[in-house]
Motif scaffolding. Structure first.
Motif, PDB file in Angstrom:
ATOM      1  N   ASP A 295       0.529  -1.246  -0.104  1.00 10.87           N
ATOM      2  CA  ASP A 295      -0.194   0.011  -0.119  1.00 10.87           C
ATOM      3  C   ASP A 295       0.799   1.320  -0.175  1.00 10.87           C
ATOM      4  OD1 ASP A 295      -2.143   1.718   0.218  1.00 10.87           O
ATOM      5  OD2 ASP A 295      -2.607   1.430   2.472  1.00 10.87           O
ATOM      6  N   LEU A 296       1.345   1.788  -1.398  1.00  8.10           N
ATOM      7  CA  LEU A 296       2.402   2.769  -1.333  1.00  8.10           C
ATOM      8  C   LEU A 296       2.013   3.938  -2.050  1.00  8.10           C
ATOM      9  CD1 LEU A 296       5.483   0.452  -2.591  1.00  8.10           C
ATOM     10  CD2 LEU A 296       4.854   1.013   0.040  1.00  8.10           C
ATOM     11  N   GLN A 297       2.282   5.096  -1.776  1.00 11.48           N
ATOM     12  CA  GLN A 297       1.946   6.011  -2.366  1.00 11.48           C
ATOM     13  C   GLN A 297       3.324   7.012  -2.820  1.00 11.48           C
ATOM     14  OE1 GLN A 297      -0.753   8.320   0.041  1.00 11.48           O
ATOM     15  NE2 GLN A 297      -2.188   7.909  -1.272  1.00 11.48           N
ATOM     16  N   VAL A 298       3.900   6.875  -3.817  1.00 15.89           N
ATOM     17  CA  VAL A 298       4.908   7.675  -4.520  1.00 15.89           C
ATOM     18  C   VAL A 298       4.751   9.338  -4.808  1.00 15.89           C
ATOM     19  CG1 VAL A 298       7.061   7.582  -6.259  1.00 15.89           C
ATOM     20  CG2 VAL A 298       5.735   5.256  -5.331  1.00 15.89           C
ATOM     21  N   GLU A 299       5.601   9.956  -3.845  1.00  8.42           N
ATOM     22  CA  GLU A 299       5.741  11.491  -4.512  1.00  8.42           C
ATOM     23  C   GLU A 299       6.905  12.015  -4.824  1.00  8.42           C
ATOM     24  OE1 GLU A 299       3.842  13.443  -1.058  1.00  8.42           O
ATOM     25  OE2 GLU A 299       2.245  12.380  -1.059  1.00  8.42           O
ATOM     26  N   ASN A 300       7.142  13.018  -4.990  1.00  5.00           N
ATOM     27  CA  ASN A 300       8.489  13.398  -5.104  1.00  5.00           C
ATOM     28  C   ASN A 300       9.357  13.328  -3.912  1.00  5.00           C
ATOM     29  OD1 ASN A 300       8.054  14.345  -7.924  1.00  5.00           O
ATOM     30  ND2 ASN A 300       7.542  16.351  -7.425  1.00  5.00           N
ATOM     31  N   SER A 301      10.555  12.681  -3.899  1.00  4.25           N
ATOM     32  CA  SER A 301      11.324  12.543  -3.038  1.00  4.25           C
ATOM     33  C   SER A 301      10.873  11.820  -1.989  1.00  4.25           C
ATOM     34  CB  SER A 301      11.997  13.816  -2.559  1.00  4.25           C
ATOM     35  OG  SER A 301      12.453  14.709  -3.473  1.00  4.25           O
ATOM     36  N   ARG A 302       9.809  11.173  -1.928  1.00  2.00           N
ATOM     37  CA  ARG A 302       9.431  10.164  -0.809  1.00  2.00           C
ATOM     38  C   ARG A 302       8.438   9.281  -1.377  1.00  2.00           C
ATOM     39  NH1 ARG A 302       6.893  15.458   0.776  1.00  2.00           N
ATOM     40  NH2 ARG A 302       8.620  15.249   2.415  1.00  2.00           N
ATOM     41  N   VAL A 303       8.433   8.090  -0.540  1.00  2.00           N
ATOM     42  CA  VAL A 303       7.338   6.898  -0.766  1.00  2.00           C
ATOM     43  C   VAL A 303       6.658   6.938   0.607  1.00  2.00           C
ATOM     44  CG1 VAL A 303       6.739   4.550  -1.278  1.00  2.00           C
ATOM     45  CG2 VAL A 303       8.818   6.054  -2.462  1.00  2.00           C
ATOM     46  N   ASN A 304       5.342   6.841   0.674  1.00  2.00           N
ATOM     47  CA  ASN A 304       4.435   6.793   1.827  1.00  2.00           C
ATOM     48  C   ASN A 304       3.842   5.234   1.854  1.00  2.00           C
ATOM     49  OD1 ASN A 304       4.127   9.738   2.456  1.00  2.00           O
ATOM     50  ND2 ASN A 304       3.377   9.643   0.224  1.00  2.00           N
ATOM     51  N   PHE A 305       3.925   4.784   3.121  1.00  3.52           N
ATOM     52  CA  PHE A 305       3.548   3.446   3.278  1.00  3.52           C
ATOM     53  C   PHE A 305       2.941   3.390   4.703  1.00  3.52           C
ATOM     54  CE2 PHE A 305       7.850   3.305   4.724  1.00  3.52           C
ATOM     55  CZ  PHE A 305       8.162   2.725   5.708  1.00  3.52           C
ATOM     56  N   LYS A 306       2.393   2.314   5.033  1.00  4.26           N
ATOM     57  CA  LYS A 306       1.546   1.879   6.275  1.00  4.26           C
ATOM     58  C   LYS A 306       2.363   1.013   6.943  1.00  4.26           C
ATOM     59  CE  LYS A 306      -1.754   5.071   5.599  1.00  4.26           C
ATOM     60  NZ  LYS A 306      -3.091   4.608   5.248  1.00  4.26           N
ATOM     61  N   GLY A 307       2.285   1.037   8.313  1.00  2.00           N
ATOM     62  CA  GLY A 307       2.918  -0.088   8.971  1.00  2.00           C
ATOM     63  C   GLY A 307       2.709   0.171  10.502  1.00  2.00           C
ATOM     64  N   GLY A 308       3.534  -0.565  11.518  1.00  2.00           N
ATOM     65  CA  GLY A 308       3.483  -0.721  12.827  1.00  2.00           C
ATOM     66  C   GLY A 308       4.918  -0.299  13.328  1.00  2.00           C
ATOM     67  N   LEU A 309       5.133  -0.221  14.674  1.00  2.00           N
ATOM     68  CA  LEU A 309       6.313  -0.060  15.354  1.00  2.00           C
ATOM     69  C   LEU A 309       7.329  -1.032  14.759  1.00  2.00           C
ATOM     70  CD1 LEU A 309       5.054   0.470  18.914  1.00  2.00           C
ATOM     71  CD2 LEU A 309       5.841   2.343  17.341  1.00  2.00           C
ATOM     72  N   ALA A 310       7.113  -2.364  14.601  1.00  2.00           N
ATOM     73  CA  ALA A 310       8.168  -3.002  14.256  1.00  2.00           C
ATOM     74  C   ALA A 310       8.605  -2.815  12.836  1.00  2.00           C
ATOM     75  CB  ALA A 310       7.432  -4.662  14.163  1.00  2.00           C
TER      76      ALA A 310
END
Length: 382
Positions: free
Chosen positions: A29-44
Motif C-alpha cells: 500500500d504505497l504512494q509515490v511522491e517527489n522525493s518520498r514514498v508513503n507506506f503504512k506500518g506498525g512499530l516493528a
C-alpha cells in the motif's frame, strides 16, 4: 498503537527504486511522491525498514499535514498534533525546516513557531514549564510546500546511506545509497561477474556484495529511534535477528575493481575489510586502459571521473576514452555508468540502450545503460 503513516525519503529520481524495495519487503500500500514514498506500518516496521532499505534517505513518521499561510495557522496546526504520544518529558526534540513556494518563507521563524507549539502541547501533558531535553533524540521536521505544512518525526538519525564501513573516502565519493541503486538498476545477479574500473573508495563493490549476500545495510549501525520508549529493545532485537537469518554468505561472489590512484585503493581496501568482504572483493591499482575483468557475461558498474572530481577535464576525458576502448574487448559484458558528461555515448561508440536522470549529490547526471547479451540458459538434462 494504531497503524502508522510512514515515509521513506528518496533521492530525486530514485523514488521508484525505493518503492520497489518496499514492495519486496512486503509493503504494497504505497504512494509515490517527489522525493518520498508513503507506506503504512506498525512499530516493528520502523525497525525493519531502517535496517533493510538500501536506497532510501530516512524513515519518517507522518505526524500531520495542514494548510499554513500564517504563523498562527502553523502554531495551532502543530499544537493540535499528538507529540506527547511519542516524546517523553526528557526527550530532546530539535526542529529542522524547509520551505518552498510558500508564504511562510522564513525557515528559522517556522522552526521557532513549531518548537513553541510542541512545547505548549508538552506542557499540557506533563504539567511542567521546563523540559531538560537530555533524553533520546526525537528529530522534528517542518516542510512547507505550496502553503501546506508537513510535520514529521525522524526515526533514523544519521542518513541511511551511512552504513558504518566507510570511515574515510576519496574526493567526491558516490553515496552508499546511490551505489546500491545503481546495482539494483543494473539487475546484476551474484552469479555474474561485476567490475568497477574507477572504483575509488570501493562503494559500488561493497554495496554489490551486500546485495549479493542479502545483507541488510543497517545491520552494523544504530538509529535514533532505538532509544525511544515506544520501540522496545525486544522489537529491535527481533528485527536484527530476522536480518541475520536472511544472510546468504555461502554464495560465491565474482566482484572486483581497480583504480589508477593508489590512495583510493588503500581507502577501498579498508572499507572492504570493515564491511567483511576482504576475501571476496579483489582490487588492483591500474589505469582503466589496463583493466582486465575476468569472465563472460559480466557487468561493469562505475562512476567515471569528471573534471570536478579529478581536477582536470582533459584527464577525465582521456579516462572516458580509455574506458570506451577497454569495453570493446568485452562484447558479452553489460556496462552501466553514471556521469554528468554528455560524451559517454561518443566514447562508448554507440547510443545507450537506456538513460536515466539521477542526481549524484547536487550534480545532475545520466545513468547510461549499455546492455550486453544475456548469459545462455543452462540446458536441462532429460
Amino acid at each position: 498503537m494504531k497503524e502508522l503513516h510512514l515515509i521513506a525519503t528518496a533521492p530525486m529520481g530514485l523514488e521508484s527504486v525505493v518503492a520497489r524495495e518496499l514492495k519486496e519487503l512486503g509493503y504494497n500500500d504505497l504512494q509515490v511522491e517527489n522525493s518520498r514514498v508513503n507506506f503504512k506500518g506498525g512499530l516493528a516496521d520502523i525497525a525493519r525498514t531502517n535496517l533493510w532499505l538500501r536506497t532510501a534517505g530516512r524513515i519518517l513518521i507522518h505526524m500531520g499535514k495542514f494548510k499554513a499561510t500564517t504563523f498562527e495557522e502553523l502554531f495551532e496546526g502543530v499544537k493540535a498534533l499528538e507529540w506527547p504520544e511519542w516524546i517523553p518529558a526528557d526527550g530532546e526534540f530539535p526542529v529542522d525546516g524547509r520551505s518552498h513556494k510558500s508564504l511562510l518563507s522564513s525557515v528559522p521563524a517556522c522552526q521557532s513557531i513549531v518548537k513553541k507549539a510542541v512545547v505548549e502541547k508538552m506542557k499540557e501533558r506533563y504539567g511542567t514549564e521546563w523540559f531538560p531535553e537530555d533524553g533520546s533524540k526525537y528529530g522534528i521536521e517542518v516542510s512547507l510546500l505550496n502553503d501546506e505544512a508537513l510535520l514529521t518525526l525522524d526515526t533514523s538519525g544519521a542518513g541511511l546511506h551511512k552504513r558504518g564501513y566507510r570511515l574515510v573516502s576519496t574526493l567526491a565519493p558516490i553515496r552508499e545509497s546511490m551505489a546500491a541503486a545503481l546495482v539494483q538498476l543494473s539487475r546484476w545477479r551474484p552469479e555474474r561477474p561485476l567490475y568497477d574500473p574507477f572504483c575509488g573508495s570501493g562503494t559500488i563493490l561493497v554495496e554489490a556484495a551486500m546485495i549479493g549476500w542479502n545483507i541488510a545495510p543497517g545491520l552494523r549501525r544504530s538509529f535514533s529511534s532505538e532509544g525511544w520508549s515506544l520501540l522496545s529493545k525486544e522489537l529491535w532485537d527481533a528485527a536484527r535477528e530476522e536480518a541475520y537469518d536472511a544472510v546468504k554468505d555461502d554464495i560465491p561472489l565474482q566482484i572486483s575493481g581497480s583504480d589508477i590512484d593508489p590512495k583510493a585503493i588503500e581507502i577501498a581496501e579498508t572499507a572492504i575489510k570493515r564491511a567483511g568482504f576482504a576475501g571476496e572483493i579483489k582490487l588492483a591499482n591500474i589505469p582503466v586502459a589496463k583493466a582486465r575483468p575476468q569472465g563472460e557475461y559480466g557487468v561493469i558498474i562505475t562512476n567515471p571521473p569528471y573534471g570536478e572530481r579529478l581536477g582536470d577535464d582533459k584527464e577525465a576525458e582521456a579516462a572516458l576514452r580509455q574506458f570506451g576502448l577497454m569495453r570493446l574487448h568485452y562484447p558479452t559484458w553489460s556496462v552501466f555508468a553514471i556521469s554528468p558528461s554528455n560524451q559517454v555515448e561518443h566514447y562508448m561508440g554507440r547510443p545507450a540502450d537506456k538513460k536515466r536522470k539521477l542526481f549524484n549529490g547536487r550534480i545532475q547526471t545520466d545513468f547510461y545503460q549499455f546492455f550486453g547479451p544475456l548469459p545462455p540458459r543452462e540446458k536441462k538434462h532429460v
